[in-house]
Design a protein around this motif. Structure first.
Motif, PDB file in Angstrom:
ATOM      1  N   ARG A 157      14.577   3.438  13.003  1.00  2.86           N
ATOM      2  CA  ARG A 157      14.747   4.884  13.177  1.00  2.86           C
ATOM      3  C   ARG A 157      13.375   5.565  13.284  1.00  2.86           C
ATOM      4  NH1 ARG A 157      17.522   5.771   8.903  1.00  2.86           N
ATOM      5  NH2 ARG A 157      19.533   5.435   9.935  1.00  2.86           N
ATOM      6  N   SER A 158      12.450   5.180  12.418  1.00  6.13           N
ATOM      7  CA  SER A 158      11.104   5.764  12.477  1.00  6.13           C
ATOM      8  C   SER A 158      10.396   5.373  13.764  1.00  6.13           C
ATOM      9  CB  SER A 158      10.274   5.301  11.270  1.00  6.13           C
ATOM     10  OG  SER A 158      10.774   5.831  10.066  1.00  6.13           O
ATOM     11  N   LEU A 159      10.525   4.098  14.155  1.00  3.75           N
ATOM     12  CA  LEU A 159       9.863   3.641  15.378  1.00  3.75           C
ATOM     13  C   LEU A 159      10.382   4.407  16.588  1.00  3.75           C
ATOM     14  CD1 LEU A 159       7.865   1.529  16.556  1.00  3.75           C
ATOM     15  CD2 LEU A 159       9.829   0.009  16.885  1.00  3.75           C
ATOM     16  N   ARG A 161       0.819  -1.222   0.000  1.00  6.05           N
ATOM     17  CA  ARG A 161       0.000   0.000   0.000  1.00  6.05           C
ATOM     18  C   ARG A 161       0.850   1.268   0.000  1.00  6.05           C
ATOM     19  NH1 ARG A 161      -5.164  -1.847   1.261  1.00  6.05           N
ATOM     20  NH2 ARG A 161      -5.854   0.131   0.341  1.00  6.05           N
ATOM     21  N   ASN A 162       2.158   1.122  -0.128  1.00 11.12           N
ATOM     22  CA  ASN A 162       3.081   2.264  -0.262  1.00 11.12           C
ATOM     23  C   ASN A 162       3.005   3.261   0.896  1.00 11.12           C
ATOM     24  OD1 ASN A 162       4.089   1.374  -2.805  1.00 11.12           O
ATOM     25  ND2 ASN A 162       2.263   2.203  -3.801  1.00 11.12           N
ATOM     26  N   LEU A 163       2.825   2.751   2.109  1.00 11.82           N
ATOM     27  CA  LEU A 163       2.779   3.627   3.280  1.00 11.82           C
ATOM     28  C   LEU A 163       4.192   3.798   3.844  1.00 11.82           C
ATOM     29  CD1 LEU A 163      -0.321   2.562   5.402  1.00 11.82           C
ATOM     30  CD2 LEU A 163       0.114   4.790   4.406  1.00 11.82           C
ATOM     31  N   PRO A 164       4.708   5.008   3.921  1.00 13.28           N
ATOM     32  CA  PRO A 164       6.033   5.215   4.521  1.00 13.28           C
ATOM     33  C   PRO A 164       6.029   4.818   5.996  1.00 13.28           C
ATOM     34  CG  PRO A 164       5.319   7.155   3.285  1.00 13.28           C
ATOM     35  CD  PRO A 164       4.123   6.253   3.403  1.00 13.28           C
ATOM     36  N   PHE A 165       7.178   4.368   6.480  1.00  7.98           N
ATOM     37  CA  PHE A 165       7.293   3.996   7.889  1.00  7.98           C
ATOM     38  C   PHE A 165       6.840   5.135   8.799  1.00  7.98           C
ATOM     39  CE2 PHE A 165      11.031   1.046   6.674  1.00  7.98           C
ATOM     40  CZ  PHE A 165      10.157  -0.011   6.442  1.00  7.98           C
ATOM     41  N   ALA A 166       7.247   6.348   8.466  1.00  8.92           N
ATOM     42  CA  ALA A 166       6.922   7.497   9.320  1.00  8.92           C
ATOM     43  C   ALA A 166       5.416   7.681   9.452  1.00  8.92           C
ATOM     44  CB  ALA A 166       7.570   8.763   8.766  1.00  8.92           C
ATOM     45  N   GLU A 167       4.670   7.458   8.362  1.00  6.28           N
ATOM     46  CA  GLU A 167       3.213   7.591   8.403  1.00  6.28           C
ATOM     47  C   GLU A 167       2.616   6.513   9.312  1.00  6.28           C
ATOM     48  OE1 GLU A 167       0.916   9.647   7.115  1.00  6.28           O
ATOM     49  OE2 GLU A 167       2.459  11.006   6.377  1.00  6.28           O
ATOM     50  N   LEU A 168       3.091   5.299   9.161  1.00 11.80           N
ATOM     51  CA  LEU A 168       2.558   4.207   9.972  1.00 11.80           C
ATOM     52  C   LEU A 168       2.847   4.423  11.450  1.00 11.80           C
ATOM     53  CD1 LEU A 168       1.220   1.467  10.250  1.00 11.80           C
ATOM     54  CD2 LEU A 168       3.406   0.397   9.673  1.00 11.80           C
ATOM     55  N   VAL A 169       4.062   4.829  11.775  1.00 10.95           N
ATOM     56  CA  VAL A 169       4.431   5.070  13.172  1.00 10.95           C
ATOM     57  C   VAL A 169       3.621   6.223  13.752  1.00 10.95           C
ATOM     58  CG1 VAL A 169       6.294   5.853  14.689  1.00 10.95           C
ATOM     59  CG2 VAL A 169       6.729   4.065  12.985  1.00 10.95           C
ATOM     60  N   THR A 170       3.412   7.270  12.970  1.00  7.02           N
ATOM     61  CA  THR A 170       2.621   8.413  13.436  1.00  7.02           C
ATOM     62  C   THR A 170       1.196   7.984  13.771  1.00  7.02           C
ATOM     63  OG1 THR A 170       3.939   9.997  12.167  1.00  7.02           O
ATOM     64  CG2 THR A 170       1.720  10.685  12.807  1.00  7.02           C
ATOM     65  N   TRP A 171       0.622   7.129  12.910  1.00 10.90           N
ATOM     66  CA  TRP A 171      -0.737   6.655  13.171  1.00 10.90           C
ATOM     67  C   TRP A 171      -0.776   5.801  14.428  1.00 10.90           C
ATOM     68  CZ3 TRP A 171      -3.027   1.641  12.900  1.00 10.90           C
ATOM     69  CH2 TRP A 171      -4.428   1.654  13.036  1.00 10.90           C
ATOM     70  N   LEU A 172       0.177   4.886  14.564  1.00  9.28           N
ATOM     71  CA  LEU A 172       0.206   4.034  15.757  1.00  9.28           C
ATOM     72  C   LEU A 172       0.397   4.862  17.027  1.00  9.28           C
ATOM     73  CD1 LEU A 172       2.379   1.027  14.502  1.00  9.28           C
ATOM     74  CD2 LEU A 172      -0.053   0.973  15.075  1.00  9.28           C
ATOM     75  N   ARG A 173       1.256   5.846  16.945  1.00  8.49           N
ATOM     76  CA  ARG A 173       1.481   6.686  18.116  1.00  8.49           C
ATOM     77  C   ARG A 173       0.212   7.446  18.501  1.00  8.49           C
ATOM     78  NH1 ARG A 173       5.803  11.722  18.781  1.00  8.49           N
ATOM     79  NH2 ARG A 173       5.518  11.985  21.035  1.00  8.49           N
ATOM     80  N   GLY A 174      -0.558   7.822  17.499  1.00  8.40           N
ATOM     81  CA  GLY A 174      -1.801   8.544  17.763  1.00  8.40           C
ATOM     82  C   GLY A 174      -2.818   7.723  18.542  1.00  8.40           C
ATOM     83  N   LEU A 175      -2.656   6.402  18.548  1.00  9.05           N
ATOM     84  CA  LEU A 175      -3.554   5.551  19.328  1.00  9.05           C
ATOM     85  C   LEU A 175      -3.236   5.595  20.816  1.00  9.05           C
ATOM     86  CD1 LEU A 175      -3.709   2.426  16.975  1.00  9.05           C
ATOM     87  CD2 LEU A 175      -5.368   4.288  17.176  1.00  9.05           C
TER      88      LEU A 175
END
Length: 453
Positions: A425-427, A373-387
C-alpha cells in the motif's frame, strides 16, 4: 592576483579555499579549473614534469588539459565521495597515493600545498588525485606545509582503527579538520609504531609554540632546512602507513551470502530480476554487502553502499584485486547518512546531491530499516521516491527467518504493521509497480517500480 570565476561558470562550493586554483563548472557541466597568474606559473612548470606525465598516463592523476590560457579541464568522474564514507583500506590506499606522488614530486623540485584526503577521488577501486592545483614548486628551506593535515585526516584516523579498533568514519564526519594532535595523543597508545614521533612529539611542539609569534618558515630556512628532510619524513610515513592494518571486531554481516535465508536458486532469480530491470548510467545498490547484485546490474557505474565498515572493506579488497573501475564501495548508514558539511553546509554535500541514480536496488534492506531502525514504510517510500529513479525493492514477510529473528528482539506491538499488504500500500502511493515476482522460498517478493509523476 587571484581568480574570479567567469560569470558563465558556476563555482564549486568546496574550492574557495585555494584562490590560486578555483574549480568551476561550465554551463554544460564540464569540470574546469581557473588559475591565477601564480597558479598558472606552477601549472606550466608541473605540467611538463616527468612524474606528472607518468601519473597522468597511469591514471593516478585525473585527466587534465589546458583549454585556454589559465583554464584547465578535468575528466568528470562518475561520483564524488568523501573520506568519512571510505573503509580503512580505501583511506590507506588514498594516503599511499598522496605520499607516492609527493615523493616523486620532491625528486623533481615540487611539493604539495596540503595533505588532504579530499584531494582524492575514485574510479571504482582506483584512487585518483584530483587537485592538480595543489602541486607547486618547492621553495628552498620551507617544510611540507601539508604534514599536519596529513596526520589529522589520514594518519591519526588510520592509527585509531589499527591500534584501538575504533572506526574513524564518525570522527571524520564530525570534523572536516580531522583529529587534532592533542586528541590523538589522548586516544592512541604511546608506544605503538609511529605514535611517539607523529603524535606525542607533534603535540608537544604545537603546545610549545602555540602562544609565540614566530616565523617558523624563516627560522627553518635560516637553519638550512633541506628537501631531503621532507623526503625522509615522507618515506617514513609511507612505510608506517603500509604496515597499518585494520583492527575490527565481530561483524554481523560479513559472510552474509553463506548465511542468507534463501536458496542459491532464489539468489540467481534475484540476479536475473536485476539484469532484466534494464540498462542504467548510475545504479545505487543499497545494502550491497559483497556486491553480488552490484555486479548483476546493467550499469555504467554502481554505487555499492553498506553500513558495515568491515563488509565494505572486504568488498573493496575484492574489487581492487579485480581492478574494477565500475563499482564504488562506500560506508553509509542509510538511517544516519552523510549530511551537508563545511561552510554553509555546501562544501561536502549529501549523497542525494552528488548524482541522482537511474536505478536503485534495495534488496534485503526494507526489513532492516523498518524493524531494526524503526523506519515506517511511508518514510522509506517517500525517500526512495525523492531519488526520482526506478527501484528494485525486496520485501520479506513476517515468517521469513531473518524477519522472525529481527522481530524477536522487539516488542510485539511495535511492528504490528510490518506486513506485506501494508508495504504494498505504501509502495503504491509513491510508485507504479511494473513487475512483481515471488521467490521460491515463498517469504520474499521482488518489485520493479517507477516513481509516480
Amino acid at each position: 592576483m587571484t581568480t574570479r570565476p567567469s560569470p558563465s561558470r558556476t563555482p564549486e562550493p568546496a574550492s574557495f579555499r585555494d584562490p590560486e586554483s578555483r574549480v568551476v563548472y561550465s554551463a554544460d557541466g564540464e569540470v574546469l579549473r581557473e588559475l591565477s597568474a601564480r597558479g598558472r606559473e606552477d601549472w606550466e612548470a608541473v605540467e611538463s614534469a616527468r612524474f606528472f606525465r607518468r601519473a597522468l598516463e597511469d591514471g593516478r592523476i585525473v585527466a587534465t588539459e589546458e583549454i585556454e590560457p589559465g583554464v584547465l579541464r578535468h575528466e568528470r568522474l562518475p561520483f564524488v565521495s568523501y573520506p568519512y564514507e571510505w573503509p580503512f583500506e580505501m583511506l590507506r590506499d588514498a594516503a599511499l597515493l598522496q605520499l607516492s606522488l609527493l615523493d616523486e614530486a620532491l625528486a623533481e623540485g615540487f611539493v604539495l600545498k596540503d595533505g588532504s584526503p579530499y584531494n582524492v577521488q575514485w574510479r571504482g577501486s582506483q584512487p585518483m588525485f584530483v587537485d592538480v592545483g595543489s602541486f607547486e614548486r618547492l621553495r628552498e628551506g620551507e617544510p611540507w606545509a601539508g604534514y599536519r593535515q596529513f596526520c589529522a585526516l589520514f594518519l591519526y584516523p588510520l592509527m585509531l582503527q589499527a591500534y584501538r579498533g575504533v572506526a574513524p568514519q564518525p570522527w571524520l564526519k564530525g570534523s572536516l579538520e580531522g583529529i587534532e594532535p592533542s586528541q590523538a595523543r589522548a586516544l592512541l597508545p604511546r608506544f605503538r609504531r609511529g605514535v611517539l614521533t607523529h603524535v606525542v612529539l607533534h603535540d608537544r611542539l604545537e603546545a610549545k609554540h602555540a602562544d609565540r609569534q614566530r616565523d617558523v618558515r624563516s627560522e627553518l630556512k635560516a637553519a638550512g632546512f633541506k628537501k631531503e628532510l621532507i623526503q625522509a619524513n615522507v618515506r617514513r610515513l609511507r612505510k608506517l602507513v603500509e604496515r597499518l592494518s585494520p583492527k575490527r571486531g565481530r561483524s554481523e554481516w560479513a559472510g552474509y551470502r553463506e548465511a542468507a535465508p534463501y536458496t542459491d536458486e532464489d539468489a540467481e532469480r534475484k540476479e536475473r530480476f536485476v539484469r532484466d530491470a534494464g540498462a542504467a548510467d548510475l545504479v545505487w545498490d543499497l545494502g550491497a554487502n559483497d556486491g553480488r547484485f552490484s555486479r548483476a546490474a546493467q550499469a555504467e557505474y554502481v554505487l555499492a553502499v553498506d553500513g558495515d565498515e568491515r563488509v565494505v572493506g572486504d568488498l573493496y579488497g575484492t574489487l581492487r584485486a579485480e581492478r574494477s573501475r565500475t563499482i564504488l564501495p562506500l560506508v553509509v548508514d542509510l538511517a544516519d547518512p552523510s549530511p551537508g558539511r563545511g561552510w554553509r553546509g555546501l562544501e561536502r554535500t549529501r549523497l542525494e546531491e552528488r548524482g541522482r541514480p537511474d536505478l536503485v536496488l534495495a534488496l534485503a534492506l526494507v526489513h532492516h530499516l523498518a524493524i531494526s531502525r524503526n523506519l515506517p514504510f511511508a518514510e522509506l517510500v517517500t525517500w526512495l521516491r525523492g531519488l526520482r529513479s526506478r527501484v528494485v525493492v525486496e520485501f520479506a514477510d513476517r515468517d521469513d527467518p531473518m524477519v522472525t529473528r529481527l522481530l524477536a528482539a522487539k516488542r510485539e506491538e511495535t511492528h504490528e504493521s510490518y506486513r506485506r499488504e501494508e508495504f504494498e500500500r505504501s509502495l503504491a502511493e509513491g510508485f507504479e509497480v511494473e513487475r512483481r515476482e515471488e521467490l521460491g522460498s515463498g517469504t520474499r517478493t521482488l518489485y520493479l517500480a517507477k516513481p509516480r509523476s
